[in-house]
Design a protein around this motif. Structure first.
Motif, PDB file in Angstrom:
ATOM      1  N   ARG A 294       0.855  -1.151  -0.104  1.00 17.48           N
ATOM      2  CA  ARG A 294      -0.007   0.178  -0.100  1.00 17.48           C
ATOM      3  C   ARG A 294       0.782   1.189   0.013  1.00 17.48           C
ATOM      4  NH1 ARG A 294      -4.947  -0.957   3.831  1.00 17.48           N
ATOM      5  NH2 ARG A 294      -5.833  -2.862   2.952  1.00 17.48           N
ATOM      6  N   CYS A 605     -10.364   1.552   0.340  1.00 21.08           N
ATOM      7  CA  CYS A 605      -9.962   2.941   0.929  1.00 21.08           C
ATOM      8  C   CYS A 605      -9.835   3.902  -0.125  1.00 21.08           C
ATOM      9  CB  CYS A 605      -9.038   3.180   1.999  1.00 21.08           C
ATOM     10  SG  CYS A 605      -7.371   2.469   1.280  1.00 21.08           S
ATOM     11  N   TYR A 611      -8.741   4.598   6.603  1.00 23.34           N
ATOM     12  CA  TYR A 611      -8.797   3.875   7.944  1.00 23.34           C
ATOM     13  C   TYR A 611      -7.842   4.052   8.592  1.00 23.34           C
ATOM     14  CZ  TYR A 611     -12.473   1.410   5.064  1.00 23.34           C
ATOM     15  OH  TYR A 611     -13.300   1.164   4.317  1.00 23.34           O
ATOM     16  N   ALA A 615      -0.089   3.015   5.936  1.00 26.11           N
ATOM     17  CA  ALA A 615       0.680   3.130   4.760  1.00 26.11           C
ATOM     18  C   ALA A 615       0.769   4.571   4.156  1.00 26.11           C
ATOM     19  CB  ALA A 615       0.107   2.016   3.759  1.00 26.11           C
ATOM     20  N   CYS A 616      -0.471   5.204   4.365  1.00 23.41           N
ATOM     21  CA  CYS A 616       0.130   6.641   3.663  1.00 23.41           C
ATOM     22  C   CYS A 616       0.223   7.640   5.006  1.00 23.41           C
ATOM     23  CB  CYS A 616      -1.383   6.988   3.071  1.00 23.41           C
ATOM     24  SG  CYS A 616      -2.031   6.032   1.698  1.00 23.41           S
ATOM     25  N   THR A 617      -0.624   7.564   5.919  1.00 24.10           N
ATOM     26  CA  THR A 617      -0.652   8.304   7.043  1.00 24.10           C
ATOM     27  C   THR A 617       0.890   8.399   7.606  1.00 24.10           C
ATOM     28  OG1 THR A 617      -1.539   6.675   8.367  1.00 24.10           O
ATOM     29  CG2 THR A 617      -2.968   8.469   7.624  1.00 24.10           C
TER      30      THR A 617
END
Ligand code: SF4
Lengths: 656, 251
Positions: A294, A605, A611, A615-617
């Motif tokens: 991700r 997502c 959520y 992986a991004c946050t």
């Protein structure tokens, strides 16, 4: 490919010795190199030299895109060069050992031990013993602590490295996540180190451990409480306590491979491959690939088109596959496919086939398939993965029966006669009703096909489920081989009289061996070495796989299969990969695991609010997706990642 | 239009199979910009047909394929263009248009000229074994055909066999072996010279067709008014001259 690709060098080569042996081995073309696109950058002591090794046969390893990408990136550098190597088949290995010929690169036939780095691609647990064998064949000590400054740095990357602990004794360096940037940074550090004149290998390794995404197992120590793992901690304050994976934020910056290798002999994926996106957030809970890659990063459609066109022109292939974990989810995929077909018609080089590694389970997926298989039609494959809606909610593969039957109806009505359906057995909370549901689905598919053709048939391919690190199912105790075998026979009995339904399954004993290494800790090292020393190479191949090598080695080293494979883990347990960061918060995974047991699904997502899986946050990046809405069809049905097939098939090689 | 292509296979690429060569040519024809005709049907295939298979590990100056083209190619430039698209070791030597009605390669090849390198015995012993073999009026070989053992007299298939002298690693032989009616493969022939004799390398030098009782090089057989476009080595077979291509040109 012309004479210009072969350059002569004065470096040592094993070719003169090897050449005389090749008429005595099967498939000698595996060992001659000569692929279109091969770099042939001459050996030169001033360059940092990498040997990329795939620890299985040439046919399986050559198409590996990750390896090809890194090979190109290193060869483009003015301070680096790279060759490739593959595990020699047992017939050649015996001759090499008898005559003292070391593992060699396929380009210059340079001995593997002459390289600065031996970098392995780890895509399957059952290839671990081949890693040891390749290192040994290179004349390099298999254990990392016995190597000195004259030996290559033994490195690994690929999906299995998210739990590298079973190989901690043997690997000097592990790279987590996307390697495009990391290999360059590693080359920089190695060049600096060489320039410094230092001969302290530990100093180099310690330096490398500071790079993001780089894990140096020897810089960490594992503490145990009886059978339980207490912690894996860095030995030194400057070594990171948590190693974070690398993520390339924009695929458009990496249009690789630019020169995909075109082999002279047949390999498993003998066609052009273009990666259209990386990552998948469908959220199938059994799927490690979807979790660890991700977020979703799409390649711009224009770049895909250019890569396809250039790739076809230079390779002469008449087939291209658009790769990703779920290509039908690519924004505007139908338009993209139509454009590619039109580009090809315009250049008039004969019919082009476009293939997708997996089909979405709905009529939209079949429409795309009909469009792209104008050239030549193979069977159609769908992956519902589980036999009942209840079970599919648990694994978060939210395909309704209507989706599946709609897809199958569309396929048979458009002329296909054979379907293949992938399922897993041994999933969490699976009952016999769920197992038998697989047969029911298959039978209904055949009944639909009968409306169109008497010859309608459906093949069920059944794999045993192995819980993988960094998935919501990482806490789940794997089914025993006995239980898996019972379920297979249950399904076999029930489908016996279903005309047109065929059943194939994977050996549950191979599923057990895979389970031993998948979630093991450092204490597995001696077991892997033991299996290798007793001749257990090519364990992905049914003719070489021997479960007793594994179970006996576990016993000899006082390790319990119950503990490592069949036991459910608790929330507070320290997992062997807790000091590694795949981008996913552990509490996100645990919540998802609890949701699974409550039979609650979780939408993608990409098109719903985040959520905060991490992986991004946690990385300051986001999805790169061209379309703001979910693709037409509305179903979440997607085929799971099948690029890395389940290990052992009955009676044949490892892949079909 | 149809064309017949003659190509050589030498060096490391000798280790790829007949099937691999076919796939390599399919791709190379596309890279070279030739529009190959395709078969009709559910799975269209390019219309390319190959001659006799060459065993893995054997080299050759004279391999052939026939290609059915959907559009004509520039014959002057085409051999060079196609060679450029082929891997090292595969090279197009000549191309000729194929007259309609020309029999297929598989049907019309009657014999091949070979050079061999054998190891395991010295030159004197090999010479002795060769003359003994040639003196025999009958050489019976047991073969497995579809699970049945059959005995065949292969002596008529050995059209010529001569010792050509020492080579890099062993002894050179030249032979002409029939490929129609009674046939014999090089790997069947060599062990007949003695249990310890092993074939270490093999080069196919020429193939010959039989057209209306005349033996022609396959490109010549493609249509005799095209002879002027051919490269070397065209003319009726002379069995006695089979050893001409001996060790000198070996790689
Ligand atoms: S951080 Fe949010 S948007 Fe990114 S992959 Fe995780 S859940 Fe999806």
């Amino acid at each position: 490919m012309s004479e210009t690709t072969v350059r002569h060098s004065t470096a040592p080569t094993v070719w003169p010795q090897l050449e005389g042996l090749l008429h005595r081995v099967s498939k000698p073309a595996r060992y001659i190199g000569g692929e279109l696109g091969a770099a042939y950058k001459a050996p030169n002591k001033d360059l940092i030299s990498w040997l990329f090794v795939y620890p299985d046969t040439y046919e399986i390893g050559l198409p590996n895109q990750g390896l090809q990408i890194l090979y190109e990136i290193i060869n483009e550098r003015s301070d680096g060069r790279a060759d490739r190597s593959y595990a020699p088949w047992t017939d050649l290995e015996a001759l090499m050992r008898a005559q003292g010929i070391p593992l060699f690169s396929v380009e210059h036939h340079t001995p593997a031990g002459d390289f600065d780095v031996m970098a392995f691609n780890l895509s399957a647990e059952l290839t671990y013993t081949n890693v040891l064998n390749c290192v040994d064949l290179a004349g390099v000590p298999v254990r990392a602590d016995e190597r000195n400054i004259d030996h290559p740095i033994v490195m690994a990357g690929g999906h299995c490295t998210y739990n590298p602990e079973p190989l901690a004794d043997f690997l000097d360096v592990v790279v987590l996540g996307d390697g495009e940037e990391a290999v360059g940074e590693i080359t920089d550090i190695m060049a600096q180190f060489r320039g410094s004149g230092s001969t302290d290998r530990t100093e180099l390794l310690r330096e490398l451990s500071h790079l993001e995404g780089v894990y140096v197992p020897s810089m960490y120590v594992a503490h145990y409480d009886g059978p339980a793992l207490r912690a894996v901690e860095p030995r030194f304050p400057d070594v990171p306590a948590m190693v974070r994976k690398r993520t390339v934020s924009d695929l458009a910056e990496w249009p690789y491979p630019k020169n995909q290798l075109v082999p002279l002999t047949e390999v498993v994926h003998d066609r052009l491959s273009v990666e259209v996106f990386r990552g998948c957030t469908r959220g199938c809970r059994f799927c490690q690939a979807g979790m660890i890659t991700r977020p979703v990063r799409e390649r711009p459609a224009d770049q895909v088109r250019t890569m396809v066109k250039d790739g076809l022109d230079r390779s002469g292939y008449d087939e291209v596959t658009l790769t990703s974990l779920s290509t039908a989810d690519m924004s505007g995929v139908d338009g993209l496919v139509t454009d590619i077909m039109n580009d090809s018609d315009a250049c008039g080089a004969g019919p082009l086939s476009v293939s997708l590694p997996s089909l979405r389970v709905d009529a939209f997926g079949v429409d795309i398939a009909a469009e792209i298989q104008r050239g030549r039609r193979t069977g159609l494959t769908f992956a519902p993965e589980a036999g009942t809606w209840r079970m599919r909610q648990i694994i978060n593969k939210l395909i309704s029966e209507d989706d599946l039957y709609g897809a199958v109806d569309a396929a048979y009505s458009q002329g296909w006669k054979r379907m293949k359906l992938y399922f897993l057995t041994g999933l969490p909370s699976e009952t016999d009703e769920d197992t038998l549901g697989i047969g029911e689905l298959a039978k209904n598919c055949v009944d639909i096909g009968r409306k169109y053709t008497k010859r309608a048939s459906t093949t069920v391919s059944l794999g045993g489920f192995v819980p993988k690190p960094f998935t919501p199912f990482q806490w789940f105790g794997q089914n025993t081989d006995v239980e898996l075998q019972r379920k297979i026979f249950l399904l076999k009995d029930s489908t016996k009289r279903m005309h047109g339904v065929n059943l194939k399954w994977h050996d549950p004993k191979a599923t057990l061996a895979e389970g031993i290494t998948a979630r093991g800790d450092r204490r597995l090292g001696p077991v892997i070495e033991d299996v290798w020393r007793r001749g257990g190479t090519f364990q992905e191949w049914s003719e070489h796989f021997d479960v007793s090598l594994w179970t006996e080695a576990m016993e000899r080293h006082g390790l319990s299969i119950d503990w490592y494979v069949y036991r459910h883990r608790t929330e507070d347990e320290v997992l062997p990969w807790d000091h590694l960061d795949a981008g996913l918060h552990k509490d996100f995974l645990w919540t998802d695991w609890m949701d699974a047991l409550d039979e609650v699904g979780l939408p993608d997502c990409r098109w719903t609010p985040c959520y905060d899986c991490g992986a991004c946050t946690g990385y300051g990046i986001e999805h790169v997706v061209a379309s703001a809405t979910a693709p037409a069809g509305g179903s979440q049905g997607t085929a799971g990642p099948r690029t890395k097939a389940v290990p052992v098939t009955l009676g044949m090689g490892p892949r079909q | 239009m149809k064309i017949r292509v003659r190509f050589s296979k030498k060096g490391r690429v000798r280790f790829i199979s007949h099937r691999d060569v076919a796939r390599v040519f399919e791709r190379a024809l596309r890279v070279a910009g030739a529009s190959v005709a395709y078969s009709e049907g559910f799975s269209p295939r390019p219309k390319i047909s190959f001659g006799l298979a060459l065993s893995v590990g054997f080299e050759s100056d004279a391999e052939y394929l026939d290609v059915d083209l959907a559009a004509p190619v520039d014959q002057e430039d085409f051999p060079r263009k196609l060679s450029a698209a082929l891997p090292d070791g595969l090279m197009v030597v000549a191309v000729a248009p194929l007259e309609p009605g020309t029999p297929s390669l598989q049907q019309s090849i009657v014999c091949c000229e070979w050079d061999f390198e054998v190891i395991g015995l010295d030159e004197a012993a090999i010479t002795q074994a060769v003359s003994e073999l040639l003196e025999r009026s009958e050489v019976v070989l047991e073969r497995d055909r579809k699970g049945k053992r059959t005995a065949v007299d292969i002596r008529p298939a050995v059209l010529s066999l001569k010792v050509a002298g020492p080579t890099a690693n062993g002894v050179g032989l030249s032979a002409t072996l029939a490929t129609d009616q009674v046939t014999i493969r090089p790997d069947e022939l060599i062990p007949l010279l003695g249990e310890s004799v092993e074939l270490s390398r093999a080069w196919r030098r020429k193939q010959w067709t039989n057209v209306d009782g005349q033996q022609l090089e396959p490109l010549a057989a493609a249509g005799d008014h095209r002879r002027e476009t051919h490269v070397r080595d065209i003319g009726p077979i002379e069995l006695a001259a089979a050893q001409n291509a001996a060790a000198g040109s070996k790689t």
